[in-house]
Design a protein around this motif. Structure first.
Motif, mmCIF file in Angstrom:
data_model
loop_
_atom_site.group_PDB
_atom_site.id
_atom_site.type_symbol
_atom_site.label_atom_id
_atom_site.label_comp_id
_atom_site.label_asym_id
_atom_site.label_seq_id
_atom_site.Cartn_x
_atom_site.Cartn_y
_atom_site.Cartn_z
ATOM 1 N N VAL A 125 -2.421 11.396 -23.415
ATOM 2 C CA VAL A 125 -1.367 10.863 -24.291
ATOM 3 C C VAL A 125 -1.879 10.797 -25.724
ATOM 4 O O VAL A 125 -2.858 10.119 -26.026
ATOM 5 N N SER A 126 -1.216 11.512 -26.594
ATOM 6 C CA SER A 126 -1.524 11.493 -28.020
ATOM 7 C C SER A 126 -0.850 10.256 -28.609
ATOM 8 O O SER A 126 0.358 10.232 -28.856
ATOM 9 N N ASN A 127 -1.649 9.220 -28.807
ATOM 10 C CA ASN A 127 -1.106 7.911 -29.191
ATOM 11 C C ASN A 127 -1.258 7.720 -30.697
ATOM 12 O O ASN A 127 -2.324 7.351 -31.184
ATOM 13 N N ASN A 128 -0.164 7.987 -31.430
ATOM 14 C CA ASN A 128 -0.227 7.814 -32.890
ATOM 15 C C ASN A 128 0.583 6.602 -33.361
ATOM 16 O O ASN A 128 0.759 6.393 -34.555
ATOM 17 N N GLN A 129 1.105 5.836 -32.400
ATOM 18 C CA GLN A 129 1.762 4.548 -32.675
ATOM 19 C C GLN A 129 3.007 4.678 -33.546
ATOM 20 O O GLN A 129 3.392 3.729 -34.248
#
Ligand code: SF4
Length: 294
Positions: A125-129
């Motif tokens: 999961v690419s978590n960039n908020q």
């Protein structure tokens, strides 16, 4: 379970295509792409035995830039599609890719069920908020107080903690990487490829265009590596405590990266499914069903 080397002497560029990614310059997704290529090369994967399934979002374009099989799916449904692929052919290495909006918002319930089933999918999961593709709305992991297009006075939501959630749901491999440290991220992904069952890798992956708070510098000031503090990834309670270390209540809080938890003694979902059909164990051997189940 013994690890399986499918092929040796691969290089990261063996998984590249001529088409260049279209992400913004500096996007964290470049680090994930490179980390995945390095991990697959080190693992010795055969291109034709890898399937990458994505959802919708900037990071979900990743399968287009990989010389493997790929499915660019629908929003939030990475894990149901990936689960179907894995059960249909357990010999494949199935990798799910998507963003925090995709996986921790609309697709959140699928994370819980994939974790409790222990299906053999590596979920990155690419978590960039933030929601990047739709130009900067708050996401499930946006920190309290952060201003976005849909939280102009600062978010009042308490953010999802994906690692604690996955651990609670029974995930057997839970890790966090940072797209600003590709070598470390590649090591985590390679370990996940060796894992028996479901693996969640949450990757702190700055959106340089729409998240001006959680930048590379913001993370570098807070990150520490679990292996540097003697963390034992077989200790569930320790893993859970580490998962709670996240700057939700304390803005100056530290952020651990590395493998939080790992256990290898449980069967993967696809192993159980094939056994149920009277077949042979699926990982090392070709999938063979008994005559009456063909
Ligand atoms: Fe990356 Fe953000 Fe640009 Fe999307 S909008 S490509 S997440 S930097």
């Amino acid at each position: 379970m013994a690890s399986i080397k499918l092929q040796i002497d691969k290089k990261p560029m063996d998984f590249a295509v001529s088409r260049a990614p279209i992400w913004c310059p500096g996007c964290g997704d470049y680090g994930i792409l490179e980390g995945l290529r390095r991990a697959l090369a080190k693992f010795g994967a055969k291109n034709e035995e890898v399937v990458i399934v994505s959802g919708i979002g900037c990071s979900s374009q990743l399968p287009h830039f990989m010389k493997t099989y790929g499915i660019h799916g629908i929003h939030g449904r990475v894990l149901p599609i990936a689960t179907g692929v894995k059960i249909a052919n357990p010999r494949l290495k199935v990798i799910g890719v998507g963003g925090d909006g995709d996986g921790y918002g609309i697709g959140l319930n699928h994370l819980i069920h994939a974790a409790r089933r222990n299906v053999g999918v590596v979920y990155i999961v690419s978590n960039n908020q933030v929601y990047g593709l739709t130009t900067g709305q708050m996401s499930p992991t946006t920190l309290k107080g952060v201003k976005t297009k849909t939280s102009p006075y600062g978010s009042i939501d308490f953010p999802v903690n994906p690692l604690a959630l996955a651990l609670s749901a029974g995930a057997t491999f839970v890790a966090r990487g940072f797209s600003g440290d590709v070598a470390h991220l590649a090591e985590i992904i390679e370990a996940a490829l060796q894992h028996r069952g479901f693996a969640l890798i949450d990757v702190l992956s700055p959106c340089v265009t729409f998240n001006r708070v959680n930048t590379y510098d913001w993370f570098r000031a807070r990150i520490y590596k679990l292996e540097a503090v003697g963390h034992d990834p077989t200790d569930y309670e320790q893993a859970y405590k580490r998962a709670l270390e996240w700057p939700t209540m304390d803005p100056q809080g530290k952020v651990p990266i590395g493998i939080f938890f790992r256990r290898e003694d449980l069967p993967a979902y696809e192993e159980e499914a094939v056994k149920l059909l009277g077949g042979t164990p699926p990982i090392d051997a070709p999938l063979e069903l008994s005559e009456d189940k063909r």
